[in-house]
Write an enzyme that holds these catalytic residues in place. Structure first.
Site, PDB file in Angstrom:
ATOM      1  N   HIS A   1      45.688  23.368  35.322  1.00 20.33           N
ATOM      2  CA  HIS A   1      46.872  22.853  34.885  1.00 20.33           C
ATOM      3  C   HIS A   1      47.862  22.916  36.020  1.00 20.33           C
ATOM      4  O   HIS A   1      48.398  23.791  36.509  1.00 20.33           O
ATOM      5  CB  HIS A   1      47.555  23.727  33.861  1.00 20.33           C
ATOM      6  CG  HIS A   1      46.325  23.753  32.472  1.00 20.33           C
ATOM      7  ND1 HIS A   1      46.369  22.507  31.683  1.00 20.33           N
ATOM      8  CD2 HIS A   1      45.587  24.712  32.149  1.00 20.33           C
ATOM      9  CE1 HIS A   1      45.404  22.812  30.730  1.00 20.33           C
ATOM     10  NE2 HIS A   1      45.070  24.106  30.855  1.00 20.33           N
TER      11      HIS A   1
ATOM     12  N   GLU B   1      40.109  22.156  32.720  1.00 29.22           N
ATOM     13  CA  GLU B   1      41.404  21.610  31.846  1.00 29.22           C
ATOM     14  C   GLU B   1      42.350  21.034  32.650  1.00 29.22           C
ATOM     15  O   GLU B   1      43.601  21.199  32.577  1.00 29.22           O
ATOM     16  CB  GLU B   1      41.905  22.876  31.381  1.00 29.22           C
ATOM     17  CG  GLU B   1      41.104  23.689  30.471  1.00 29.22           C
ATOM     18  CD  GLU B   1      41.623  24.921  29.794  1.00 29.22           C
ATOM     19  OE1 GLU B   1      43.101  24.980  29.716  1.00 29.22           O
ATOM     20  OE2 GLU B   1      40.929  25.831  29.312  1.00 29.22           O
TER      21      GLU B   1
END
Ligand code: G2I
Length: 464
Positions: free
Chosen positions: A241, A269
Site C-alpha cells: 500500500h 495488495e
C-alpha cells in the site's frame, strides 16, 4: 462470460461514459464481436510465469461493468474481505462460507487462481475471540484454521496464514493471539494450515515491509528461523500500500533477500495513493511507480505475482481511510484504463505505442503518443496522449497521422477531427486546448480496419 466478451463490454462501457465533443468522420463502427488482439494483464503475466490479479469483494459482483473487467483482465483473485474471521466464524464453532464461496466460484468460472486472505489477523475479528481464555485460544485458533483452510482445500493456491503481526519497530504487535498465546502462535498457525491444506503455499503477509527496514528485518528473521526449525512457510506477501513517488529504493533487493531464504514472494495488495484530484503529472508519477514495482517483481525469479487491492478507483479502500487521498489503482471510476495500467502492461512485455515529436508554434512543442487500446474483428479503439513538452502553456494543439492501411476513424471524443483522404487531423476541443507545461491531455476514438491495423509510422503534434 468469456474473457474476450468481457473485455469488449468493458471498452464500450468506458466509451459511453466519456464521449463528448464527438464528430463522426468515418463509417459507422461495428460492435466488437470477437477476441481482442491485445493481451490482458493476466495473459502478459502468465507469459512470464507469473499472475497479475485483483482483490475483490462481494457487493461489487452485482455490477456487470465491474465483473466484465474482473473476469477478463486478471488471472488471479484475492478474496478481499469475506474469508476473514468475522465472516467465516462469526460465533464460536459456527462456520459460514457463503460469501467467500461466491467469490471462489466466480474465479473458477473465469479460470482464475485464488489467494486466500486471511486466517489469523487482529482485525475484522469477531468480539467473542477476545473473550476466549488463554488456555483455550490455541485450540480455538487451530480449529479455525482447520475448518477454514479445510473448507477451501484445493481451491486456493496461497493462504495468507498470519497477517500484520509486527509493529513498525519490528516488535510483535500485541494482538489477542500474541498476548494470550505468546510468540509461538505464528508457528502454530502455519503448522495448522499445512495440516489442513498440504498443497496451498503458506504466506506471512504484512504492510510497510516492501523496503529494507526494522519491520521487514523482523519478518526476515522470522522466516529465517522458521526455515531453520522446519516450520512450514512458503512465501512472504508484501502488501505494497504505497504512496505516490515513494516506492522504496530497496524493493528489489528486499524481494531478493527473502527469495534467498528459500521462500516465494508476492506483491499482495498493491495500490499507490495520491492527493486527489488526479492530474496528468500525478498520473505520470503513478505510472512510473507501478512500472518500478512490476519490474522489481519480474527481476526476481521467486516473485510469483502481483495483486492490486481492487482495480478501479471507484472501489478502493483508500478514500474512506485516508481522507483527501485516492486514485490509487489502474482503472478510473468508469473502468477506463489509466496511465498506471499501461505502465504495468508495458512492464509485463506488452507493446502499444509509437511517438513522434515536432516543434510547435510556441517554440517549445508537444508530443503525441498513439496507441490502440483494444481491437476486435473489424474495429478498434485508439487513444492519443498529447503532452506539452514546452515551458509555457499551450492555447491549442493539432495532431496529424496517416491511415496507411485503409483504416477509418469514426466517433472521436475530447477533440475535433477532420479527414482528407488518408490523412487525419485532430484539433483540441473547446475545453482542452490549454495544457500546462509537462501535462498531458488525451483524446480517443473508435475506428474500423481490414487486413492489418498497425500504429502509424509517424504522428505529428504542433501547438501554439
Ligand atoms: O486496510 C487495507 C488492507 C490492509 N491489509 C489487509 C487487508 O485485509 C486490508 O483490507 C481492507 C479491506 O479492503 C476493507 O474493505 O480491510 C479493511 C478492514 O481493516 C476493510 O474495511 C472494511 C470496513 O472497515 C468495514 O466498515 C466494511 O464493512 O470493509 C468492510 C466491508 O466492506
Amino acid at each position: 462470460m468469456s474473457a474476450p466478451a468481457g473485455r469488449a463490454h468493458r471498452v464500450l462501457a468506458a466509451t459511453a461514459a466519456v464521449v463528448v465533443g464527438t464528430l463522426a468522420v468515418g463509417m459507422a463502427v461495428a460492435a466488437p464481436s470477437s477476441a481482442a488482439a491485445e493481451p490482458t494483464l493476466g495473459e502478459l503475466a502468465a507469459a512470464k510465469g507469473r499472475y497479475f490479479g485483483s482483490a475483490t469483494d462481494n457487493p461489487t459482483l452485482d455490477n456487470a461493468s465491474y465483473t466484465a473487467v474482473l473476469g477478463s483482465e486478471f488471472n488471479q483473485i484475492t478474496v478481499g474481505n469475506t474469508q476473514k474471521w468475522m465472516y467465516t466464524e462469526p460465533s464460536r464453532g459456527q462456520f459460514d462460507y457463503t460469501k467467500a464461496d461466491q467469490i471462489v466460484a466466480f474465479a473458477q468460472q473465469h479460470d482464475q487462481i485464488v489467494r486466500g486472505h486471511t486466517l489469523v489477523w487482529h482485525n475484522q475479528l469477531p468480539d467473542w475471540v477476545n473473550s476466549v481464555s488463554a488456555g483455550d485460544l490455541p485450540d480455538v485458533m487451530r480449529n479455525h484454521i482447520a475448518n477454514v483452510a479445510g473448507h477451501f482445500k484445493g481451491k486456493v493456491v496461497h493462504w495468507d496464514v498470519v497477517n500484520e503481526a509486527f509493529e513498525e519497530d519490528g516488535t510483535r504487535r500485541q494482538s489477542v493471539f500474541q498476548q494470550k498465546i505468546g510468540d509461538s502462535y505464528i508457528a502454530e498457525a502455519f503448522k495448522a494450515a499445512r495440516a489442513a491444506d498440504p498443497n496451498a503455499k503458506l504466506y506471512y503477509n504484512d504492510y510497510n515491509i516492501e523496503g529494507i527496514g526494522s519491520k521487514s528485518d523482523a519478518v526476515y528473521n522470522l522466516v529465517k528461523s522458521f526455515k531453520q526449525q522446519g516450520v512450514p512457510i512458503d512465501g512472504v506477501g508484501l502488501q505494497a500500500h504505497l504512496i505516490l513517488g515513494q516506492v522504496p529504493s530497496t524493493l528489489q533487493r528486499n524481494i531478493q533477500r527473502f527469495a534467498d531464504l528459500g521462500v516465494d514472494v508476492a506483491i499482495t495488495e498493491l495500490d499507490i495513493r495520491m492527493r486527489t484530484p488526479r492530474d496528468a503529472t500525478k498520473d505520470a508519477q503513478q505510472a512510473a511507480d507501478y512500472r518500478t514495482v512490476t519490474k522489481a517483481c519480474l527481476a526476481v525469479t521467486r516473485c510469483v505475482g502481483i495483486t492490486v487491492w481492487d482495480f478501479s478507483d471507484g472501489y478502493s479502500w483508500i478514500p474512506s481511510v485516508f481522507p483527501g487521498e485516492g486514485a490509487a489503482l489502474i482503472y478510473d471510476e468508469d473502468f477506463a484504463r489509466k496511465p498506471s495500467y499501461w505502465a504495468v502492461y508495458e512492464a509485463l512485455g506488452g507493446t502499444t505505442t509509437t511517438t513522434t515529436t515536432t516543434t510547435g508554434d510556441n517554440g517549445s512543442g508537444c508530443t503525441a503518443t498513439y496507441r490502440v487500446t483494444s481491437q476486435w474483428n473489424g474495429g478498434y479503439q485508439g487513444e492519443v496522449a498529447v503532452r506539452n513538452t514546452g515551458a509555457t502553456a499551450t492555447a491549442r494543439w493539432t495532431v496529424k497521422w496517416t491511415l496507411a492501411q485503409g483504416q477509418t476513424v469514426g466517433n472521436l471524443w475530447n477533440g475535433v477531427a477532420t479527414t482528407n483522404g488518408q490523412e487525419v487531423t485532430v484539433r483540441n476541443a473547446n475545453y482542452n486546448g490549454a495544457i500546462a507545461p509537462g501535462d498531458t491531455t488525451t483524446f480517443g476514438f473508435l475506428g474500423s480496419w481490414i487486413g492489418t491495423n498497425p500504429v502509424p509510422a509517424t504522428i505529428t503534434c504542433t501547438s501554439a
